[in-house]
Write a protein that holds these residues in place. Structure first.
Motif, PDB file in Angstrom:
ATOM      1  N   PRO A 161      -4.084  -7.719  -3.561  1.00 35.87           N
ATOM      2  CA  PRO A 161      -3.675  -6.769  -4.585  1.00 35.87           C
ATOM      3  C   PRO A 161      -2.491  -7.364  -5.352  1.00 35.87           C
ATOM      4  CG  PRO A 161      -3.996  -5.764  -2.557  1.00 35.87           C
ATOM      5  CD  PRO A 161      -4.278  -7.056  -2.304  1.00 35.87           C
ATOM      6  N   PHE A 162      -2.189  -7.261  -6.608  1.00 35.36           N
ATOM      7  CA  PHE A 162      -1.421  -7.967  -7.452  1.00 35.36           C
ATOM      8  C   PHE A 162      -0.084  -7.155  -7.288  1.00 35.36           C
ATOM      9  CE2 PHE A 162       0.558 -10.593 -10.509  1.00 35.36           C
ATOM     10  CZ  PHE A 162       1.138 -10.012 -11.396  1.00 35.36           C
ATOM     11  N   THR A 163       0.894  -7.851  -7.017  1.00 35.49           N
ATOM     12  CA  THR A 163       2.172  -7.195  -6.607  1.00 35.49           C
ATOM     13  C   THR A 163       3.336  -7.851  -7.331  1.00 35.49           C
ATOM     14  OG1 THR A 163       2.695  -8.566  -4.735  1.00 35.49           O
ATOM     15  CG2 THR A 163       1.538  -6.406  -4.327  1.00 35.49           C
ATOM     16  N   GLN A 164       4.581  -7.037  -7.199  1.00 36.84           N
ATOM     17  CA  GLN A 164       5.677  -7.797  -7.801  1.00 36.84           C
ATOM     18  C   GLN A 164       6.081  -9.029  -7.281  1.00 36.84           C
ATOM     19  OE1 GLN A 164       7.100  -6.888 -10.704  1.00 36.84           O
ATOM     20  NE2 GLN A 164       8.900  -8.000 -10.783  1.00 36.84           N
ATOM     21  N   GLN A 165       5.732  -9.251  -5.941  1.00 30.41           N
ATOM     22  CA  GLN A 165       6.011 -10.216  -5.168  1.00 30.41           C
ATOM     23  C   GLN A 165       5.015 -11.574  -5.696  1.00 30.41           C
ATOM     24  OE1 GLN A 165       8.446 -11.692  -3.553  1.00 30.41           O
ATOM     25  NE2 GLN A 165       7.262 -13.469  -2.910  1.00 30.41           N
TER      26      GLN A 165
END
Ligand SMILES: CN1CCN(Cc2ccc(Cn3ccc4ccc(-c5n[nH]c(N)c5C#N)cc43)cc2)CC1
Length: 229
Positions: A92-96
Motif C-alpha cells: 500500500p502506498f503511504t506517506q512513508q
C-alpha cells in the motif's frame, strides 16, 4: 531527481507541466520523461499485449517491449535506479513510501494496462535493480497511470526545494501519524458559522494544544487504526 515513466499513454503525463511540479521541472529539481511503450515495438500494429498463458479473461502485456523500453532508460546492466511497478498486488502506498521515493535519485515507473505486465519483466529487472510493486489502494483501476501520477505528486512535493515553505510539509495528515487539524481563514463568521475562538486568541500555546486535540479527535473518529485502536 530523475523520473522516467513507461506507458502506452505518455500524453497522460503532460499535466505534470502544470503547477508545483511544473515549476520543479523548469528549475531542474525534477526531470520527468514519459516514454511511449509502443516505440519499443517493431510490428505494423505496434503490439504490446497478447493472450494469457493458461487461459483467462483479458490480455497480458508482452515482456519484449518492456525489456527494450526499460533497457533504453537504465542500460543493459545493473542500475541504481528504483523500478516502481504500480499493481493491485503491491504494497500500500503511504506517506512513508512517498518519503522513500522522494529520497531516490532515479525513479523508473512501469505503467501497466490490460490485465497487467508479464511477470518475467519484474523477475528479470529484480536481478539488475531494486523493484517495488506499489498499490494506490484497495480498488481496481484500469492501469498504472493514475497511481503513478499520485506517487509522483506525493513524492515530488517532498523533494527539497519543490515546496516554497518546507514548514507546510510538517503539519500534514499522516506526517506525524495523525490526520490533520481543520483549517480556517477570513471571514471570522460565514453563514452563521464562526471560526473557533481559540484561533483568534493569539495564544499560540492554546492554539497548538487545540490543534493537536483536533487531530486526535479526527483520527479517532475517521481512522482509529492509526491510533492502534
Ligand atoms: C490474473 N488476473 C487476476 C486479476 N487481475 C485483476 C486486474 C484487473 C485490471 C488491472 C488493470 N491494471 C493493469 C495494470 C495496472 C496497474 C495498477 C492497477 C491498480 N489497480 N488498483 C490499484 N490500486 C492499482 C495500482 N497501483 C491496475 C492495473 C489489473 C489487475 C488481473 C489478472
Amino acid at each position: 531527481m530523475r523520473v522516467d515513466i513507461v506507458t502506452i499513454f505518455p500524453e497522460f503525463f503532460s499535466v505534470l507541466d502544470l503547477s508545483l511540479l511544473g515549476k520543479a521541472r523548469q528549475s531542474g529539481l525534477i526531470e520527468v520523461t514519459a516514454h511511449d511503450l509502443r516505440d519499443a515495438t517493431h510490428d505494423r500494429h505496434r503490439t504490446v499485449d497478447d493472450t494469457p498463458y493458461g487461459g483467462g479473461a483479458g490480455m497480458v502485456m508482452k515482456p519484449e517491449p518492456w525489456g527494450e523500453a526499460i533497457d533504453g532508460i537504465v542500460g543493459d546492466g545493473a542500475s541504481d535506479a528504483l523500478l516502481v511497478v504500480p499493481s493491485p498486488a503491491g504494497e500500500p502506498f503511504t506517506q512513508q513510501i512517498a518519503r522513500e521515493l522522494a529520497a531516490e535519485q532515479h525513479l523508473v515507473f512501469a505503467c501497466g494496462r490490460y490485465e497487467g505486465i508479464d511477470q518475467r519483466v519484474v523477475d528479470h529487472y529484480a536481478t539488475r535493480m531494486r523493484v517495488r510493486l506499489i498499490s494506490l489502494g484497495d480498488y481496481v483501476l484500469n492501469g498504472g497511470e493514475v497511481a503513478v501520477m499520485a506517487m509522483i505528486e506525493a513524492a515530488g512535493r517532498l523533494v527539497p526545494g519543490v515546496v516554497g515553505n518546507p514548514e507546510s510539509l510538517v503539519e500534514e495528515s499522516h506526517e506525524d501519524g495523525l490526520l490533520e487539524y481543520p483549517s480556517y481563514t477570513k471571514p471570522a463568521s460565514w453563514r452563521g458559522l464562526d471560526v473557533p475562538p481559540v484561533l483568534l486568541s493569539g495564544n499560540h500555546g492554546a492554539i497548538a494544544a487545540w490543534r493537536h486535540e483536533q487531530q486526535i479527535e479526527r483520527t479517532r473518529r475517521v481512522r482509529p487504526e492509526l491510533l492502534g485502536e
